[in-house]
Design a protein around this motif. Structure first.
Motif, PDB file in Angstrom:
ATOM      1  N   ARG A  23       3.008  10.662   7.695  1.00 44.26           N
ATOM      2  CA  ARG A  23       3.043  10.341   6.271  1.00 44.26           C
ATOM      3  C   ARG A  23       3.628   8.946   6.050  1.00 44.26           C
ATOM      4  O   ARG A  23       3.126   8.172   5.246  1.00 44.26           O
ATOM      5  N   LYS A  24       4.679   8.630   6.772  1.00 46.52           N
ATOM      6  CA  LYS A  24       5.342   7.332   6.635  1.00 46.52           C
ATOM      7  C   LYS A  24       4.374   6.200   6.970  1.00 46.52           C
ATOM      8  O   LYS A  24       4.233   5.251   6.193  1.00 46.52           O
ATOM      9  N   SER A  25       3.687   6.298   8.093  1.00 42.68           N
ATOM     10  CA  SER A  25       2.776   5.220   8.484  1.00 42.68           C
ATOM     11  C   SER A  25       1.584   5.118   7.537  1.00 42.68           C
ATOM     12  O   SER A  25       1.125   4.015   7.218  1.00 42.68           O
ATOM     13  N   THR A  26       1.102   6.257   7.058  1.00 41.09           N
ATOM     14  CA  THR A  26      -0.040   6.250   6.135  1.00 41.09           C
ATOM     15  C   THR A  26       0.339   5.620   4.805  1.00 41.09           C
ATOM     16  O   THR A  26      -0.410   4.794   4.256  1.00 41.09           O
ATOM     17  N   VAL A  27       1.503   5.974   4.275  1.00 43.87           N
ATOM     18  CA  VAL A  27       1.940   5.415   2.994  1.00 43.87           C
ATOM     19  C   VAL A  27       2.223   3.915   3.140  1.00 43.87           C
ATOM     20  O   VAL A  27       1.869   3.126   2.257  1.00 43.87           O
ATOM     21  N   ARG A  28       2.820   3.520   4.261  1.00 35.44           N
ATOM     22  CA  ARG A  28       3.053   2.089   4.494  1.00 35.44           C
ATOM     23  C   ARG A  28       1.733   1.328   4.544  1.00 35.44           C
ATOM     24  O   ARG A  28       1.621   0.228   4.004  1.00 35.44           O
ATOM     25  N   MET A  29       0.740   1.918   5.206  1.00 33.60           N
ATOM     26  CA  MET A  29      -0.574   1.286   5.287  1.00 33.60           C
ATOM     27  C   MET A  29      -1.187   1.145   3.890  1.00 33.60           C
ATOM     28  O   MET A  29      -1.760   0.113   3.557  1.00 33.60           O
ATOM     29  N   ALA A  30      -1.036   2.161   3.053  1.00 33.51           N
ATOM     30  CA  ALA A  30      -1.584   2.109   1.697  1.00 33.51           C
ATOM     31  C   ALA A  30      -0.885   1.030   0.877  1.00 33.51           C
ATOM     32  O   ALA A  30      -1.533   0.268   0.146  1.00 33.51           O
ATOM     33  N   LEU A  31       0.430   0.947   0.994  1.00 33.00           N
ATOM     34  CA  LEU A  31       1.175  -0.102   0.287  1.00 33.00           C
ATOM     35  C   LEU A  31       0.756  -1.479   0.766  1.00 33.00           C
ATOM     36  O   LEU A  31       0.622  -2.420  -0.033  1.00 33.00           O
ATOM     37  N   ALA A  32       0.521  -1.619   2.070  1.00 30.38           N
ATOM     38  CA  ALA A  32       0.077  -2.900   2.620  1.00 30.38           C
ATOM     39  C   ALA A  32      -1.317  -3.267   2.103  1.00 30.38           C
ATOM     40  O   ALA A  32      -1.578  -4.433   1.775  1.00 30.38           O
ATOM     41  N   ALA A  33      -2.201  -2.281   2.013  1.00 26.03           N
ATOM     42  CA  ALA A  33      -3.551  -2.539   1.499  1.00 26.03           C
ATOM     43  C   ALA A  33      -3.493  -3.005   0.046  1.00 26.03           C
ATOM     44  O   ALA A  33      -4.211  -3.934  -0.354  1.00 26.03           O
ATOM     45  N   ILE A  34      -2.626  -2.374  -0.743  1.00 24.89           N
ATOM     46  CA  ILE A  34      -2.470  -2.781  -2.145  1.00 24.89           C
ATOM     47  C   ILE A  34      -1.876  -4.185  -2.217  1.00 24.89           C
ATOM     48  O   ILE A  34      -2.331  -5.029  -2.999  1.00 24.89           O
ATOM     49  N   ALA A  35      -0.867  -4.462  -1.393  1.00 19.29           N
ATOM     50  CA  ALA A  35      -0.250  -5.796  -1.382  1.00 19.29           C
ATOM     51  C   ALA A  35      -1.261  -6.858  -0.965  1.00 19.29           C
ATOM     52  O   ALA A  35      -1.302  -7.951  -1.547  1.00 19.29           O
ATOM     53  N   ASN A  36      -2.094  -6.557   0.014  1.00 15.32           N
ATOM     54  CA  ASN A  36      -3.129  -7.511   0.444  1.00 15.32           C
ATOM     55  C   ASN A  36      -4.110  -7.792  -0.682  1.00 15.32           C
ATOM     56  O   ASN A  36      -4.542  -8.930  -0.875  1.00 15.32           O
ATOM     57  N   GLU A  37      -4.456  -6.760  -1.414  1.00 15.78           N
ATOM     58  CA  GLU A  37      -5.382  -6.920  -2.543  1.00 15.78           C
ATOM     59  C   GLU A  37      -4.741  -7.757  -3.654  1.00 15.78           C
ATOM     60  O   GLU A  37      -5.414  -8.539  -4.323  1.00 15.78           O
ATOM     61  N   GLU A  38      -3.443  -7.587  -3.839  1.00 18.93           N
ATOM     62  CA  GLU A  38      -2.737  -8.341  -4.884  1.00 18.93           C
ATOM     63  C   GLU A  38      -2.717  -9.840  -4.590  1.00 18.93           C
ATOM     64  O   GLU A  38      -2.765 -10.643  -5.514  1.00 18.93           O
ATOM     65  N   VAL A  39      -2.627 -10.215  -3.332  1.00 17.75           N
ATOM     66  CA  VAL A  39      -2.540 -11.636  -2.992  1.00 17.75           C
ATOM     67  C   VAL A  39      -3.887 -12.223  -2.579  1.00 17.75           C
ATOM     68  O   VAL A  39      -3.969 -13.413  -2.263  1.00 17.75           O
ATOM     69  N   ALA A  40      -4.936 -11.430  -2.565  1.00 14.64           N
ATOM     70  CA  ALA A  40      -6.264 -11.927  -2.237  1.00 14.64           C
ATOM     71  C   ALA A  40      -6.757 -12.829  -3.367  1.00 14.64           C
ATOM     72  O   ALA A  40      -6.467 -12.607  -4.536  1.00 14.64           O
ATOM     73  N   GLY A  41      -7.477 -13.840  -3.023  1.00 18.31           N
ATOM     74  CA  GLY A  41      -7.994 -14.762  -4.029  1.00 18.31           C
ATOM     75  C   GLY A  41      -7.098 -15.979  -4.167  1.00 18.31           C
ATOM     76  O   GLY A  41      -6.171 -16.199  -3.394  1.00 18.31           O
ATOM     77  N   LYS A  42      -7.368 -16.769  -5.185  1.00 19.09           N
ATOM     78  CA  LYS A  42      -6.631 -18.017  -5.375  1.00 19.09           C
ATOM     79  C   LYS A  42      -5.226 -17.805  -5.918  1.00 19.09           C
ATOM     80  O   LYS A  42      -4.319 -18.559  -5.607  1.00 19.09           O
ATOM     81  N   THR A  43      -5.049 -16.809  -6.772  1.00 16.88           N
ATOM     82  CA  THR A  43      -3.726 -16.559  -7.348  1.00 16.88           C
ATOM     83  C   THR A  43      -3.342 -15.098  -7.150  1.00 16.88           C
ATOM     84  O   THR A  43      -4.191 -14.215  -7.169  1.00 16.88           O
ATOM     85  N   ALA A  44      -2.051 -14.870  -6.974  1.00 14.20           N
ATOM     86  CA  ALA A  44      -1.554 -13.505  -6.829  1.00 14.20           C
ATOM     87  C   ALA A  44      -1.567 -12.826  -8.194  1.00 14.20           C
ATOM     88  O   ALA A  44      -1.350 -13.469  -9.216  1.00 14.20           O
TER      89      ALA A  44
END
Length: 155
Positions: A23-44
């Protein structure tokens, strides 16, 4: 901060306290995916809840595809791990529609397109039907399943 990200952070704390490694690794992966999406593109930017749902839906789909590939490659232990991760991620998504519910939505939209066109839609109008169905099922249904149902309805 959107509600899904908050829930994920709370779930991470609970998983850390419970020493639940999967559960810990899965939730961390999900948070990382969301964080990556937030900073994708020209502006965060901060994602809306719908955008966070889309990220998690994409991650669940990746897990299911991987599980399918592992099953085909005779690696059931890895397939089981991927399915367990998909199940954990699915807890943060809205209730999924059943195939019968999806079929009912497809039938309604086919009828609406037929009323607009004045004739029964054909495969050429599949895009019109999908365009009408997609917003109604976003985050609650699988696009592949819906596409198959639309193809079956249009003949």
């Amino acid at each position: 901060m959107a509600a899904i990200k908050d829930r994920l952070k709370q779930e991470l704390v609970a998983a850390l306290k419970a020493h639940d490694d999967v559960r810990k690794s899965t939730v961390r992966m999900a948070l990382a995916a969301i964080a990556n999406e937030e900073v994708a593109g020209k502006t965060a930017k901060e994602l809306t809840e719908a955008e966070e749902q889309a990220v998690l839906t994409r991650e669940v789909s990746k897990r299911k595809d991987s599980a399918e590939a592992y099953t085909g490659g005779n690696r059931p232990e890895l397939a089981e791990k991927e399915l367990a991760e998909a199940a954990i991620l699915a807890e943060f998504l809205p209730e999924q529609l059943t195939e019968a519910q999806l079929a009912a939505i497809v039938d309604e939209e086919v009828a609406a397109v037929a009323a607009t066109l004045g004739a029964q839609p054909t495969m050429r109008q599949m895009g019109l039907v999908m365009k009408a169905v997609t917003p109604r099922i976003t985050g609650r249904g699988d696009g592949k399943t819906v596409a198959a149902l639309v193809k079956a309805a249009l003949g």
